[in-house]
Scaffold this motif. Sequence first.
Motif, PDB file in Angstrom:
ATOM      1  N   ASP A 309       0.866  -1.184   0.000  1.00  0.00           N
ATOM      2  CA  ASP A 309       0.000   0.000   0.000  1.00  0.00           C
ATOM      3  C   ASP A 309       0.900   1.231   0.000  1.00  0.00           C
ATOM      4  N   TYR A 310       0.763   2.055  -1.034  1.00  0.00           N
ATOM      5  CA  TYR A 310       1.582   3.255  -1.186  1.00  0.00           C
ATOM      6  C   TYR A 310       0.684   4.490  -1.171  1.00  0.00           C
ATOM      7  N   ASP A 311       0.996   5.425  -0.281  1.00  0.00           N
ATOM      8  CA  ASP A 311       0.257   6.692  -0.196  1.00  0.00           C
ATOM      9  C   ASP A 311       1.265   7.811  -0.380  1.00  0.00           C
ATOM     10  N   LYS A 312       1.196   8.479  -1.536  1.00  0.00           N
ATOM     11  CA  LYS A 312       2.216   9.454  -1.923  1.00  0.00           C
ATOM     12  C   LYS A 312       1.597  10.817  -2.179  1.00  0.00           C
ATOM     13  N   TYR A 313       2.345  11.866  -1.789  1.00  0.00           N
ATOM     14  CA  TYR A 313       1.961  13.239  -2.121  1.00  0.00           C
ATOM     15  C   TYR A 313       3.228  14.052  -2.317  1.00  0.00           C
ATOM     16  N   TYR A 314       3.192  14.925  -3.302  1.00  0.00           N
ATOM     17  CA  TYR A 314       4.244  15.930  -3.401  1.00  0.00           C
ATOM     18  C   TYR A 314       3.687  17.186  -4.060  1.00  0.00           C
ATOM     19  N   GLY A 315       4.125  18.333  -3.537  1.00  0.00           N
ATOM     20  CA  GLY A 315       3.778  19.624  -4.120  1.00  0.00           C
ATOM     21  C   GLY A 315       5.047  20.378  -4.416  1.00  0.00           C
ATOM     22  N   ASN A 316       5.037  21.160  -5.505  1.00  0.00           N
ATOM     23  CA  ASN A 316       6.253  21.883  -5.840  1.00  0.00           C
ATOM     24  C   ASN A 316       6.015  23.084  -6.737  1.00  0.00           C
ATOM     25  N   ILE A 317       6.729  24.136  -6.381  1.00  0.00           N
ATOM     26  CA  ILE A 317       7.001  25.224  -7.313  1.00  0.00           C
ATOM     27  C   ILE A 317       8.324  24.876  -7.975  1.00  0.00           C
ATOM     28  N   VAL A 318       8.362  24.954  -9.306  1.00  0.00           N
ATOM     29  CA  VAL A 318       9.496  24.408 -10.032  1.00  0.00           C
ATOM     30  C   VAL A 318       9.999  25.423 -11.061  1.00  0.00           C
ATOM     31  N   PRO A 319      11.328  25.601 -11.192  1.00  0.00           N
ATOM     32  CA  PRO A 319      11.848  26.487 -12.237  1.00  0.00           C
ATOM     33  C   PRO A 319      11.672  25.863 -13.612  1.00  0.00           C
ATOM     34  N   THR A 320      11.260  26.662 -14.580  1.00  0.00           N
ATOM     35  CA  THR A 320      11.059  26.176 -15.951  1.00  0.00           C
ATOM     36  C   THR A 320      11.937  26.890 -16.969  1.00  0.00           C
ATOM     37  N   GLY A 321      12.740  27.843 -16.534  1.00  0.00           N
ATOM     38  CA  GLY A 321      13.628  28.559 -17.441  1.00  0.00           C
ATOM     39  C   GLY A 321      14.214  29.774 -16.748  1.00  0.00           C
ATOM     40  N   ALA A 322      15.324  30.291 -17.286  1.00  0.00           N
ATOM     41  CA  ALA A 322      15.990  31.431 -16.663  1.00  0.00           C
ATOM     42  C   ALA A 322      16.693  32.273 -17.706  1.00  0.00           C
ATOM     43  N   THR A 323      16.826  33.554 -17.379  1.00  0.00           N
ATOM     44  CA  THR A 323      17.706  34.462 -18.115  1.00  0.00           C
ATOM     45  C   THR A 323      18.780  34.919 -17.139  1.00  0.00           C
ATOM     46  N   ALA A 324      19.592  35.876 -17.560  1.00  0.00           N
ATOM     47  CA  ALA A 324      20.645  36.368 -16.677  1.00  0.00           C
ATOM     48  C   ALA A 324      20.078  37.122 -15.485  1.00  0.00           C
ATOM     49  N   THR A 325      18.807  37.558 -15.569  1.00  0.00           N
ATOM     50  CA  THR A 325      18.241  38.376 -14.489  1.00  0.00           C
ATOM     51  C   THR A 325      16.911  37.853 -13.953  1.00  0.00           C
ATOM     52  N   THR A 326      16.290  36.878 -14.608  1.00  0.00           N
ATOM     53  CA  THR A 326      14.975  36.407 -14.177  1.00  0.00           C
ATOM     54  C   THR A 326      14.909  34.880 -14.196  1.00  0.00           C
ATOM     55  N   VAL A 327      13.902  34.362 -13.504  1.00  0.00           N
ATOM     56  CA  VAL A 327      13.616  32.935 -13.544  1.00  0.00           C
ATOM     57  C   VAL A 327      12.104  32.766 -13.655  1.00  0.00           C
ATOM     58  N   THR A 328      11.682  31.816 -14.469  1.00  0.00           N
ATOM     59  CA  THR A 328      10.270  31.515 -14.644  1.00  0.00           C
ATOM     60  C   THR A 328       9.905  30.297 -13.806  1.00  0.00           C
ATOM     61  N   LEU A 329       8.756  30.399 -13.117  1.00  0.00           N
ATOM     62  CA  LEU A 329       8.306  29.357 -12.213  1.00  0.00           C
ATOM     63  C   LEU A 329       6.914  28.879 -12.598  1.00  0.00           C
ATOM     64  N   SER A 330       6.657  27.616 -12.375  1.00  0.00           N
ATOM     65  CA  SER A 330       5.307  27.064 -12.453  1.00  0.00           C
ATOM     66  C   SER A 330       5.169  26.091 -11.291  1.00  0.00           C
ATOM     67  N   GLY A 331       4.022  25.410 -11.188  1.00  0.00           N
ATOM     68  CA  GLY A 331       3.880  24.516 -10.058  1.00  0.00           C
ATOM     69  C   GLY A 331       2.678  23.606 -10.146  1.00  0.00           C
ATOM     70  N   TYR A 332       2.679  22.584  -9.320  1.00  0.00           N
ATOM     71  CA  TYR A 332       1.573  21.633  -9.239  1.00  0.00           C
ATOM     72  C   TYR A 332       1.778  20.774  -8.001  1.00  0.00           C
ATOM     73  N   ASP A 333       0.733  20.076  -7.590  1.00  0.00           N
ATOM     74  CA  ASP A 333       0.876  19.039  -6.575  1.00  0.00           C
ATOM     75  C   ASP A 333       0.231  17.767  -7.087  1.00  0.00           C
ATOM     76  N   ASN A 334       0.730  16.638  -6.612  1.00  0.00           N
ATOM     77  CA  ASN A 334       0.307  15.347  -7.136  1.00  0.00           C
ATOM     78  C   ASN A 334       0.146  14.355  -5.986  1.00  0.00           C
ATOM     79  N   SER A 335      -0.904  13.556  -6.038  1.00  0.00           N
ATOM     80  CA  SER A 335      -1.109  12.516  -5.036  1.00  0.00           C
ATOM     81  C   SER A 335      -1.317  11.181  -5.738  1.00  0.00           C
ATOM     82  N   THR A 336      -0.805  10.116  -5.131  1.00  0.00           N
ATOM     83  CA  THR A 336      -0.965   8.770  -5.672  1.00  0.00           C
ATOM     84  C   THR A 336      -1.342   7.822  -4.543  1.00  0.00           C
TER      85      THR A 336
END
Length: 695
Positions: A309-336
């Motif tokens: 029996d496996y009960d899993k959860y994770y949530g995250n804000i995650v980097p999706t790209g960067a420039t020399a001065t900025t970073v782009t973020l997205s996010g989601y959470d997942n349960s199994t």
Amino acid sequence: MSAFSKSLRVAAFTTAACIPQVALANIEVDADRDYLPTEIVVTGSLDGYSEDDGSTGTKTPTPLVDVPQTIAVIGQDQIEDQNLRQLGEALRYVPGISIETGEGHRDAVFIRGQETTADFYIDGIRDDAQYYRPLYNVERVEVLKGPNALIFGRGAGGGAINRVAKIADPYGLTLAGNASVDSFGGFAFAADVGTPLAEGIGLRLNATYEQFDGARDVFEGEFFGIAPTLTAEFGDTQVSAFYVHDEDDRVTDRGLPSLGTGPIQGYDKTFFGDPDYNRATANVDIARLRVDHKLSDAVSINGTLQYADYDKYYGNIVPTGATATTVTLSGYDNSTDRQNLIGQANLVAEFQTGEVGHTLLLGVEAMGQESIDGRNRVLFAGGATSTTVPLGRTISVPAFTTTFQRERNSDLTTLSFYAQEQLDFGPLQLIAGVRYDRFELDTFDVGSSTALSRTDEKWSPRVGLVFEPLEHVSLYASYSQSFLPQSGDQFTVLSSTTALLEPESFDNYEIGVKWAPRPNLLITGAAFRLDRSNTQATDPLNPGAVVLTGASRVQGIELSVTGRLTDNFDISGGYTYLDGEVREDTTSAVAGTRLEQLPEHQVSLWGRYKLTDRLAIGTGVIHQSSQLVPIGGPVRLPAYTRVDAGLFYDATDTIAVQLNVENLLDEDYYPAAHGPNNIQPGDPLNATLTVRMKL
């Protein structure tokens, strides 16, 4: 009889489940084969880092030198010497394996260029959910290279990773424990206690508690695990019961984005997420019952039933790209939420017809699996699914909400039958067999109210030849095959496309040599070619559709040495050369593209040298060439070399102290990734002090 031939008399032997038997697997050696031990008790190493149990590779009690396959084994002594507590830590020292960050919440690896999150086993039984696997209740770790569906069923395209659990001893006491603290502030405690309860009945309990920390600005967590086992012997029958309860709670760390062709520089400690939202939890319960019975001196049967029996959860804000001065973020959470019920039974018969020895395996396996997989999407201001913020030492994540994205339900059932014959003609041995799998997957997408199903029936052959020209040398050649349904290795959902497509196929060709120059030393070499076909590709006549014309190939060589070089020097190491590319266009890359996370050269070497009866030193090195992430992209993980060290002192006959130092030279390196914008920096120098007690 051949140099490695054995007369195997087994009261209760290990098979694919590979459960260590205590004083049960007696392997009698021909009188002229005295370089091998007269008895193999498969509770760990023969001597130091030496291993000789190859039963996981054949489901029969076969010495490692007689298995026509590359197998790397990390035994209990090496686990303790390197102070390994998680599976991923141990696999870093196995050539041919690259670590994938697994979205910061799971074990994930590339074996010979094939990515997997599911080809993990415990005592030969599938353990395929996504979580971090501990080692506190593990006797040894086995990595079997190359596809081999006859033994493992679907998947295992590049190989399979099996953990052999500790087992109770009905006749002896076990009392051991350890405590560790590291320079980051993390600490761990573990205990291993076993005792006979009555004649032929033994109980053993392993437990651990760990708090971990790291060099990153935001990383912490804790782990708790408890694993009781019970062994009972009744004449020719042995019953073994296992239970594991693990709880893991940690920060979900997705690493760094890339900039240009490599990891962004100057931000190795920066946490690109939200400290409160980026959490991963896992609660794992596994119960297993195994029965071994000896019908006669020549015939034995065993059966295993496992519920997980496996009960899993994770949530995250995650980097999706960067420039020399900025970073782009997205996010989601997942349960199994997943439950597995697996039953497996094997019969092994050993007999002689004239001058030919036979070891016959007949087996059956059935599995039922139910999974519920749900995901919520992060929304920033205005309902945007991503946001761009200033790049700095500390990342400020704007306010966000979450909304339903999907829920996927799946029911998986499998039924398998397999047969294998091992023929001993003297200097020549033949292993040949075939497995039939019926694989039925039903999925339901809640968001679209779409129900889909697919059934596949596959035959998977295996054949190997072992020739022994000299007393201590075996040469082998083998062919093996495996398959993977197009739904992927976690089987969460079918699409209208994948429901119509045949499984991918993996074909492995391998030749090799195994040399045992002394009883506790094994040197191996192998050359292999792994072809992957039935990969999805864009239909040239209909760009909106896919066809199964894609293909890739990985080929290379692997060298390894494991065991005791001298009376004072234990060693475990190897080298792998890997060359792999797309051979026919796929949906992700064109022909000629090198495969992702496939370093051309990998070297790992760990050794322990005993200076006196009580003092020893250890040192290790890991080197990997640069590697693409992902396939077809410009981003590469730079080549790196990491040096480790250890100091070991036996203060008394029961108390030992050891100091382990990882990344002794404090190198900056990036050992793992999950795509081009989730690159994990390696830890700087970290020292761990451990006190061990063993009676």
